[in-house]
Design a protein around this motif. Structure first.
Motif, PDB file in Angstrom:
ATOM      1  N   LEU A   1       0.832  -1.200   0.000  1.00 39.87           N
ATOM      2  CA  LEU A   1       0.000   0.000   0.000  1.00 39.87           C
ATOM      3  C   LEU A   1       0.872   1.258   0.000  1.00 39.87           C
ATOM      4  O   LEU A   1       0.620   2.201  -0.747  1.00 39.87           O
ATOM      5  CB  LEU A   1      -0.916  -0.015   1.224  1.00 39.87           C
ATOM      6  CG  LEU A   1      -1.898   1.134   1.375  1.00 39.87           C
ATOM      7  CD1 LEU A   1      -2.774   1.281   0.151  1.00 39.87           C
ATOM      8  CD2 LEU A   1      -2.751   0.931   2.622  1.00 39.87           C
ATOM      9  N   ARG A   2       1.929   1.258   0.801  1.00 44.45           N
ATOM     10  CA  ARG A   2       2.851   2.399   0.847  1.00 44.45           C
ATOM     11  C   ARG A   2       3.513   2.615  -0.512  1.00 44.45           C
ATOM     12  O   ARG A   2       3.613   3.739  -0.998  1.00 44.45           O
ATOM     13  CB  ARG A   2       3.900   2.164   1.936  1.00 44.45           C
ATOM     14  CG  ARG A   2       4.809   3.349   2.163  1.00 44.45           C
ATOM     15  CD  ARG A   2       5.772   3.106   3.336  1.00 44.45           C
ATOM     16  NE  ARG A   2       5.055   3.191   4.602  1.00 44.45           N
ATOM     17  CZ  ARG A   2       4.832   2.159   5.418  1.00 44.45           C
ATOM     18  NH1 ARG A   2       5.290   0.955   5.113  1.00 44.45           N
ATOM     19  NH2 ARG A   2       4.165   2.323   6.534  1.00 44.45           N
ATOM     20  N   ARG A   3       3.952   1.532  -1.157  1.00 44.32           N
ATOM     21  CA  ARG A   3       4.598   1.630  -2.470  1.00 44.32           C
ATOM     22  C   ARG A   3       3.628   2.218  -3.490  1.00 44.32           C
ATOM     23  O   ARG A   3       3.972   3.133  -4.247  1.00 44.32           O
ATOM     24  CB  ARG A   3       5.100   0.249  -2.912  1.00 44.32           C
ATOM     25  CG  ARG A   3       5.848   0.270  -4.236  1.00 44.32           C
ATOM     26  CD  ARG A   3       6.504  -1.067  -4.593  1.00 44.32           C
ATOM     27  NE  ARG A   3       5.609  -2.211  -4.461  1.00 44.32           N
ATOM     28  CZ  ARG A   3       5.702  -3.154  -3.512  1.00 44.32           C
ATOM     29  NH1 ARG A   3       6.651  -3.091  -2.601  1.00 44.32           N
ATOM     30  NH2 ARG A   3       4.849  -4.157  -3.476  1.00 44.32           N
TER      31      ARG A   3
ATOM     32  N   LYS B   1      -5.702  10.874  -0.074  1.00 41.47           N
ATOM     33  CA  LYS B   1      -6.871  10.469   0.713  1.00 41.47           C
ATOM     34  C   LYS B   1      -7.490   9.264   0.017  1.00 41.47           C
ATOM     35  O   LYS B   1      -7.920   9.346  -1.133  1.00 41.47           O
ATOM     36  CB  LYS B   1      -7.874  11.627   0.798  1.00 41.47           C
ATOM     37  CG  LYS B   1      -9.228  11.268   1.365  1.00 41.47           C
ATOM     38  CD  LYS B   1      -9.158  11.012   2.837  1.00 41.47           C
ATOM     39  CE  LYS B   1     -10.466  10.611   3.485  1.00 41.47           C
ATOM     40  NZ  LYS B   1     -11.709  10.712   2.817  1.00 41.47           N
ATOM     41  N   LEU B   2      -7.506   8.142   0.705  1.00 34.70           N
ATOM     42  CA  LEU B   2      -7.991   6.890   0.131  1.00 34.70           C
ATOM     43  C   LEU B   2      -9.430   6.621   0.529  1.00 34.70           C
ATOM     44  O   LEU B   2      -9.841   6.923   1.651  1.00 34.70           O
ATOM     45  CB  LEU B   2      -7.118   5.719   0.612  1.00 34.70           C
ATOM     46  CG  LEU B   2      -5.604   5.839   0.380  1.00 34.70           C
ATOM     47  CD1 LEU B   2      -4.908   4.589   0.900  1.00 34.70           C
ATOM     48  CD2 LEU B   2      -5.296   6.063  -1.085  1.00 34.70           C
TER      49      LEU B   2
ATOM     50  N   GLY C   1       2.498   6.350   7.103  1.00 36.08           N
ATOM     51  CA  GLY C   1       3.675   7.210   7.036  1.00 36.08           C
ATOM     52  C   GLY C   1       4.779   6.590   6.200  1.00 36.08           C
ATOM     53  O   GLY C   1       4.544   5.655   5.420  1.00 36.08           O
ATOM     54  N   GLN C   2       5.983   7.073   6.395  1.00 36.92           N
ATOM     55  CA  GLN C   2       7.127   6.617   5.611  1.00 36.92           C
ATOM     56  C   GLN C   2       7.573   5.209   5.993  1.00 36.92           C
ATOM     57  O   GLN C   2       8.332   4.581   5.269  1.00 36.92           O
ATOM     58  CB  GLN C   2       8.307   7.586   5.775  1.00 36.92           C
ATOM     59  CG  GLN C   2       8.050   8.969   5.218  1.00 36.92           C
ATOM     60  CD  GLN C   2       8.052   8.992   3.696  1.00 36.92           C
ATOM     61  OE1 GLN C   2       8.233   7.998   3.011  1.00 36.92           O
ATOM     62  NE2 GLN C   2       7.821  10.179   3.147  1.00 36.92           N
ATOM     63  N   GLY C   3       7.152   4.733   7.158  1.00 38.22           N
ATOM     64  CA  GLY C   3       7.488   3.366   7.545  1.00 38.22           C
ATOM     65  C   GLY C   3       8.582   3.246   8.588  1.00 38.22           C
ATOM     66  O   GLY C   3       8.911   2.150   9.021  1.00 38.22           O
ATOM     67  N   LYS C   4       9.136   4.364   9.038  1.00 36.95           N
ATOM     68  CA  LYS C   4      10.189   4.306  10.051  1.00 36.95           C
ATOM     69  C   LYS C   4       9.636   4.460  11.471  1.00 36.95           C
ATOM     70  O   LYS C   4      10.352   4.273  12.448  1.00 36.95           O
ATOM     71  CB  LYS C   4      11.249   5.367   9.789  1.00 36.95           C
ATOM     72  CG  LYS C   4      12.020   5.126   8.496  1.00 36.95           C
ATOM     73  CD  LYS C   4      13.266   5.960   8.457  1.00 36.95           C
ATOM     74  CE  LYS C   4      14.037   5.866   7.164  1.00 36.95           C
ATOM     75  NZ  LYS C   4      14.257   4.567   6.631  1.00 36.95           N
ATOM     76  N   GLY C   5       8.363   4.846  11.617  1.00 37.95           N
ATOM     77  CA  GLY C   5       7.732   4.940  12.929  1.00 37.95           C
ATOM     78  C   GLY C   5       8.030   6.195  13.720  1.00 37.95           C
ATOM     79  O   GLY C   5       7.680   6.276  14.887  1.00 37.95           O
TER      80      GLY C   5
ATOM     81  N   VAL D   1       1.989   9.511   3.765  1.00 40.60           N
ATOM     82  CA  VAL D   1       1.997   8.905   2.433  1.00 40.60           C
ATOM     83  C   VAL D   1       0.550   8.738   1.967  1.00 40.60           C
ATOM     84  O   VAL D   1       0.221   8.980   0.811  1.00 40.60           O
ATOM     85  CB  VAL D   1       2.759   7.561   2.443  1.00 40.60           C
ATOM     86  CG1 VAL D   1       2.648   6.852   1.103  1.00 40.60           C
ATOM     87  CG2 VAL D   1       4.218   7.794   2.793  1.00 40.60           C
ATOM     88  N   ALA D   2      -0.324   8.340   2.906  1.00 40.89           N
ATOM     89  CA  ALA D   2      -1.757   8.188   2.601  1.00 40.89           C
ATOM     90  C   ALA D   2      -2.537   8.281   3.899  1.00 40.89           C
ATOM     91  O   ALA D   2      -1.977   8.139   4.997  1.00 40.89           O
ATOM     92  CB  ALA D   2      -2.017   6.852   1.912  1.00 40.89           C
ATOM     93  N   ILE D   3      -3.849   8.516   3.775  1.00 40.79           N
ATOM     94  CA  ILE D   3      -4.747   8.566   4.920  1.00 40.79           C
ATOM     95  C   ILE D   3      -6.098   8.052   4.472  1.00 40.79           C
ATOM     96  O   ILE D   3      -6.470   8.192   3.293  1.00 40.79           O
ATOM     97  CB  ILE D   3      -4.839  10.002   5.492  1.00 40.79           C
ATOM     98  CG1 ILE D   3      -5.570  10.013   6.842  1.00 40.79           C
ATOM     99  CG2 ILE D   3      -5.491  10.951   4.483  1.00 40.79           C
ATOM    100  CD1 ILE D   3      -5.431  11.325   7.597  1.00 40.79           C
TER     101      ILE D   3
END
Length: 196
Positions: free
Chosen positions: A16-18, A169-170, A140-144, A130-132
């Protein structure tokens, strides 16, 4: 401006992030010259009413393809709002919001206030993403980094507003983890949507 279409979104966060990053990049690359600046100015207008109520606003320096909150924050300084930005002392540390302008590069290559600047607790935080989704679940970016800080900010009474381009916005639901702190709203150049 062309808004890319998207297939059904995958359920796992990595995929999803990609996909969300690809959509965001495609959107930004589709903008005509000068259009990005116009959209970021519109974001400043959208955020205006929230910024008027804020004594201390936390923002961020945008990464490539992220919408910039800097025009909104600059407008807030004219009303006497204190501005704060995330600052890391090293790669292992949790960030703190420090008052002041982002003057020096931090360990993650983002500009941040000088580390001897005062720590503050913003009452309004403009959160990159990245998305909401429609529940305020943020990807987010994935680093927390924000995951570790948002709960503490909420305890101090901060209003948490995600900011991004409208394509971020998803309609679909983002899988939430137990540590995820849902955001209070999402602002784009098209408007402000409050979730709670």
């Amino acid at each position: 401006m062309v808004v890319p279409s998207h297939p059904s979104l995958p359920a796992d966060k990595v995929s999803l992030r990609r996909l969300a990053r690809q959509r965001r990049r495609a959107f930004v690359e589709s903008l005509a010259e000068g259009e990005r600046d116009n959209l970021e100015s519109r974001l400043a207008e959208v955020l205006g009413p929230a910024l008027v109520k804020s004594r201390i606003t936390g923002g961020y320096c945008p990464m490539p393809n992220e919408i910039s909150p800097l025009p909104a924050m600059e407008a807030a300084t004219h009303r006497g709002t204190i501005l704060a930005y995330p600052a890391f002392s090293d790669h292992q540390s949790q960030f703190k919001f420090l008052a002041g302008e982002p003057e020096e590069p931090g360990p993650w290559s983002c500009f941040q206030p000088l580390l001897d600047s005062p720590e503050v607790f913003p009452d309004l935080v403009l959160v990159p993403l990245v998305a909401i989704d429609g529940h305020g679940t943020r990807l987010g970016q994935g680093k927390g980094h924000y995951d570790r800080v948002l709960a503490k900010l909420r305890e101090h009474g901060a209003l948490l507003i995600g900011v991004g381009w409208r394509v971020q916005k998803l309609d679909e639901t983002i899988p939430a983890e137990p540590w995820d702190v849902p955001l209070d709203g999402f602002a784009s150049p098209d408007g402000l949507e409050m979730f709670r």
